[in-house]
Design a protein around this motif. Structure first.
Motif, PDB file in Angstrom:
ATOM      1  N   THR A  71      46.069  38.262  -6.460  1.00  0.00           N
ATOM      2  CA  THR A  71      45.535  38.946  -7.641  1.00  0.00           C
ATOM      3  C   THR A  71      45.918  38.220  -8.922  1.00  0.00           C
ATOM      4  OG1 THR A  71      47.477  40.387  -7.850  1.00  0.00           O
ATOM      5  CG2 THR A  71      45.633  41.230  -6.560  1.00  0.00           C
ATOM      6  N   THR A  83      42.525  43.159 -14.327  1.00  0.00           N
ATOM      7  CA  THR A  83      43.060  42.860 -13.001  1.00  0.00           C
ATOM      8  C   THR A  83      41.910  42.652 -12.037  1.00  0.00           C
ATOM      9  OG1 THR A  83      45.023  44.230 -13.410  1.00  0.00           O
ATOM     10  CG2 THR A  83      44.548  43.663 -11.126  1.00  0.00           C
ATOM     11  N   THR A  84      42.008  41.606 -11.238  1.00  0.00           N
ATOM     12  CA  THR A  84      40.989  41.364 -10.228  1.00  0.00           C
ATOM     13  C   THR A  84      41.591  40.567  -9.074  1.00  0.00           C
ATOM     14  OG1 THR A  84      38.703  40.645  -9.863  1.00  0.00           O
ATOM     15  CG2 THR A  84      40.115  39.165 -11.114  1.00  0.00           C
ATOM     16  N   ARG A  85      40.870  40.539  -7.967  1.00  0.00           N
ATOM     17  CA  ARG A  85      41.337  39.774  -6.808  1.00  0.00           C
ATOM     18  C   ARG A  85      40.991  38.294  -6.967  1.00  0.00           C
ATOM     19  NH1 ARG A  85      38.683  43.017  -1.970  1.00  0.00           N
ATOM     20  NH2 ARG A  85      37.168  43.423  -3.594  1.00  0.00           N
ATOM     21  N   GLN A 124      45.532  46.853  -0.716  1.00  0.00           N
ATOM     22  CA  GLN A 124      44.711  46.902  -1.924  1.00  0.00           C
ATOM     23  C   GLN A 124      44.425  48.351  -2.316  1.00  0.00           C
ATOM     24  OE1 GLN A 124      41.430  44.555  -0.518  1.00  0.00           O
ATOM     25  NE2 GLN A 124      42.388  42.633  -1.133  1.00  0.00           N
ATOM     26  N   GLY A 133      44.728  46.787  -7.974  1.00  0.00           N
ATOM     27  CA  GLY A 133      45.750  45.795  -7.685  1.00  0.00           C
ATOM     28  C   GLY A 133      46.266  45.932  -6.265  1.00  0.00           C
TER      29      GLY A 133
END
Length: 297
Positions: A71, A83-85, A124, A133
């Motif tokens: 992340t 926030t992202t993968r 996740q 997150g």
């Protein structure tokens, strides 16, 4: 003299090999170029601070042979955290661009938080359909606006485990933290998942598949995960005090990743009103009059 030359040549060769050997330690390097609209914003890969945005950009080195990050988070005062993968991984010498556009936080937006605790590292976490997150060191802190539209459901998923889904029924006040404990169960081998979304007009109504209790209706719905390769359920029953029980056969079965909706409408139980004292006295009066007439005859 020849021995001195040989020693000098040997030292030069060793000195020349030191940088070469050092370059091999830790593997080959790739890069992430993180672009952001807020200078000074801090960039985290998982929980590792990588630096701050300068002139709209931060270059992050990573080892292509190392454990990949999962992340990225970018945060700055007065802005909502991004926030992202991380789903792309650079090869040797390659650069992958990640663009993080920060949105200003609403004025007067007081903050609370959810502390999600989980037994699976890297699981996740989703609130409704928003990715929040991954679990690190057994927990994830999710900040929310106390004056914003509240989230309704939490889902936690990890490869090899059954997905956890539940209704969110507690909402933090300003500066308050609400804890959500999640215990993921390992999936049976080959157990692909689908789901039923049970909607109902009665809050707290209890839902049963065959005779298995699946949970209570919250905010008008309940999500029930099932194995698509398992023995299918045959019936659904939804019940609540003061309402007629809803029962029906289950005739649709979800495929992997599919959700089938079942709408259950409960009808209030109509109770017969008890006979009023006035009506009872009237009936006795009529009965007495009939007896008197019968005696005269």
């Amino acid at each position: 003299m020849r021995m001195n030359y040989a020693m000098i040549l040997g030292i030069m060769l060793v000195a020349g090999m030191i940088p070469f050997a050092s370059a091999q330690i830790g593997g080959d390097i790739g890069y992430y170029a993180v672009h952001c609209n807020v200078d000074g914003a801090k960039v985290y890969f998982d929980n590792d601070l990588k630096g701050e945005i300068k002139d709209g950009r931060l270059l992050v080195e990573v080892y292509v042979t190392g454990t990949p990050y999962t992340t990225i988070s970018v945060e700055a005062d007065g802005y909502e955290t991004y926030t992202t993968r991380i789903v792309e991984y650079p090869a040797k010498g390659e650069t992958i661009d990640i663009t993080a556009t920060l949105q200003q936080a609403p004025i007067g937006g007081d903050m609370g938080a959810y502390l999600v605790k989980c037994n699976v590292q890297g699981a996740q976490v989703y609130f409704d359909n928003d990715y929040k997150g991954a679990i690190q060191n057994g927990e994830l802190l999710v900040s929310v606006y106390t004056t914003g539209t509240p989230y309704k459901t939490i889902s936690v998923q990890a490869e090899g485990y059954e997905t956890y889904t539940a209704a969110i029924t507690q909402y933090p006040a300003k500066s308050e933290t609400v804890t959500i404990d999640v215990a993921l169960q390992q999936s049976p081998i080959g157990g692909d998942m689908g789901a039923y979304l049970v909607t109902c007009n009665v809050q707290g109504a209890q839902v049963y598949f065959d005779n298995d209790y699946k949970g209570a209706i919250q905010n008008g719905e309940l999500l029930v995960s099932v194995y698509v390769t398992g023995t299918p359920y045959q019936t659904i029953r939804v019940q609540a005090d003061g309402y007629q029980t809803y029962s029906a056969s289950i005739t649709q079965y979800p495929a992997q990743g599919e959700t089938v909706t079942i709408a259950a409408t409960l009808t209030p139980v109509t109770q017969k009103a008890p006979l009023s004292p006035l009506c009872a006295l009237g009936a006795l009066g009529v009965l007495g009059a009939l007896l008197v007439l019968r005696r005269k005859n």
